[in-house]
Design an enzyme around this catalytic site. Structure first.
Site, PDB file in Angstrom:
ATOM      1  N   TYR A 160       0.815  -1.279   0.000  1.00 41.90           N
ATOM      2  CA  TYR A 160      -0.422  -0.414  -0.397  1.00 41.90           C
ATOM      3  C   TYR A 160       0.697   1.209  -0.273  1.00 41.90           C
ATOM      4  O   TYR A 160       0.402   2.052  -0.428  1.00 41.90           O
ATOM      5  CB  TYR A 160      -0.699  -0.647   1.416  1.00 41.90           C
ATOM      6  CG  TYR A 160      -2.035   0.764   0.831  1.00 41.90           C
ATOM      7  CD1 TYR A 160      -2.885   0.615   0.007  1.00 41.90           C
ATOM      8  CD2 TYR A 160      -2.387   1.726   1.942  1.00 41.90           C
ATOM      9  CE1 TYR A 160      -4.272   0.951  -0.483  1.00 41.90           C
ATOM     10  CE2 TYR A 160      -3.634   2.675   1.277  1.00 41.90           C
ATOM     11  CZ  TYR A 160      -4.712   2.469   0.355  1.00 41.90           C
ATOM     12  OH  TYR A 160      -5.800   2.688   0.625  1.00 41.90           O
ATOM     13  N   LYS A 167      -3.242   8.436   2.429  1.00 35.94           N
ATOM     14  CA  LYS A 167      -4.125   8.018   3.939  1.00 35.94           C
ATOM     15  C   LYS A 167      -4.012   8.927   5.243  1.00 35.94           C
ATOM     16  O   LYS A 167      -4.846   9.083   5.695  1.00 35.94           O
ATOM     17  CB  LYS A 167      -4.508   7.083   4.010  1.00 35.94           C
ATOM     18  CG  LYS A 167      -5.222   5.692   2.285  1.00 35.94           C
ATOM     19  CD  LYS A 167      -6.411   7.547   1.578  1.00 35.94           C
ATOM     20  CE  LYS A 167      -7.395   6.367   0.241  1.00 35.94           C
ATOM     21  NZ  LYS A 167      -8.221   6.973   0.143  1.00 35.94           N
TER      22      LYS A 167
END
Ligand code: NAD
Length: 260
Positions: A160, A167
């Protein structure tokens, strides 16, 4: 029983690429609860797809559909100016937008080059700040802004990588925006959604392993659906959530609470 939680509210939804998009599931929840919709999209292809989806869903009562590329300040300004010409007030904004280069969603995070880092942070985190600024004058009755995050903001999830960092910036932005906009009765929250098979998810290497891990370890022993994320978003957009701001609500079957 039919609920009318969003009746009289106009909700702008950013980020429908196709029918699998979380943003489309949000739109369906909003519609079911009586809300009026406005959409923004990035690419011409997404625009055509959105047009088709809306024709099927709304028939003659087509919602306003506006192009908006969040990497382009002028495009954001134009989009919200166009929205302002068509409606005098917006009650909700759903920011369901993120992007990183495929090559930066695999391997080691330490190898992320500057341009990949900048692109991911700009598109996936700064875009919320820019959109909040653009919609603020239209939220004359107060409002609710909801964005989509993921566990990679809090934990180092394999592959990720840069999107996890984006994020984290997005979730911090939610808190700062909540503080700034709270006095204008505008709430800002995020949903941290569990993994869902969408176009964006395809770009993350090893995504199937993540889905399996959730099935095995989440308290609910299954993955969540886009519809479930849509319903919690609708709750945050509604007056039921009038006391909630600066929050990140996990819609992940409880996966984030387990140890091993
Ligand atoms: P998706 O691919 O359907 O949606 C991503 C959207 O971002 C697309 O509509 C795309 O056009 C838009 N976008 C990208 N760059 C843009 C730009 N420059 N300007 C305007 N729009 C742009 O995938 P999704 O999974 O529905 O993603 C929606 C949000 O949910 C993203 O923020 C994603 O990170 C987040 N999320 C997804 C998952 C998942 O597993 N699918 C989990 C948690 C959070």
């Amino acid at each position: 029983m039919r609920l009318h939680l969003l009746e009289g509210k106009t909700i702008a939804v950013m980020g429908v690429a196709n029918r699998r998009s979380i943003a489309w599931a949000v739109a369906e929840s909003v519609r079911r609860l009586g809300g009026k919709l406005i959409f923004t999209y990035r690419s011409d292809r997404a625009g055509r797809e959105l047009e088709r989806l809306c024709q099927d869903a709304f028939g003659d009562e087509m919602p306003l559909i506006v192009q908006c590329d969040v990497q382009d300040e002028a495009s954001i300004e134009e989009a919200f100016a166009k929205i302002a010409r068509e409606t005098d007030c917006i009650d909700g904004l759903v920011h369901s937008v993120a992007h990183a280069r495929v090559e930066d969603l695999q391997g080691e995070f330490v190898d992320t080059p500057r341009e990949g880092f900048d692109l991911a942070l700009e598109t996936s985190a700064y875009s919320l700040v820019a959109a909040a600024r653009a919609v603020r004058p239209l939220m004359k009755r107060g409002g609710s802004i909801v964005t989509m995050s993921y566990l990679g903001a809090e934990r180092a999830v394999p592959n990720y990588n840069v999107m996890g960092v984006a994020k984290a910036a997005l979730e911090a932005s939610v808190r700062y925006l909540a503080r700034d906009l709270g006095p204008s009765a505008i709430r800002v929250n995020a949903i941290s959604a569990g993994p869902i098979r969408t176009l964006a998810a395809k770009g993350v290497r090893g995504f199937n392993d993540v889905l399996h891990a959730v099935e095995e370890r989440a308290p609910l022993k299954r993955n969540v659906t886009a519809e479930e994320v849509g319903d919690v978003t609708a709750f945050l957009l509604s007056d039921l959530a009038r006391g909630v701001t600066g929050e990140v609500i996990h819609v992940d079957g409880g996966y984030h609470i387990v140890g091993i």
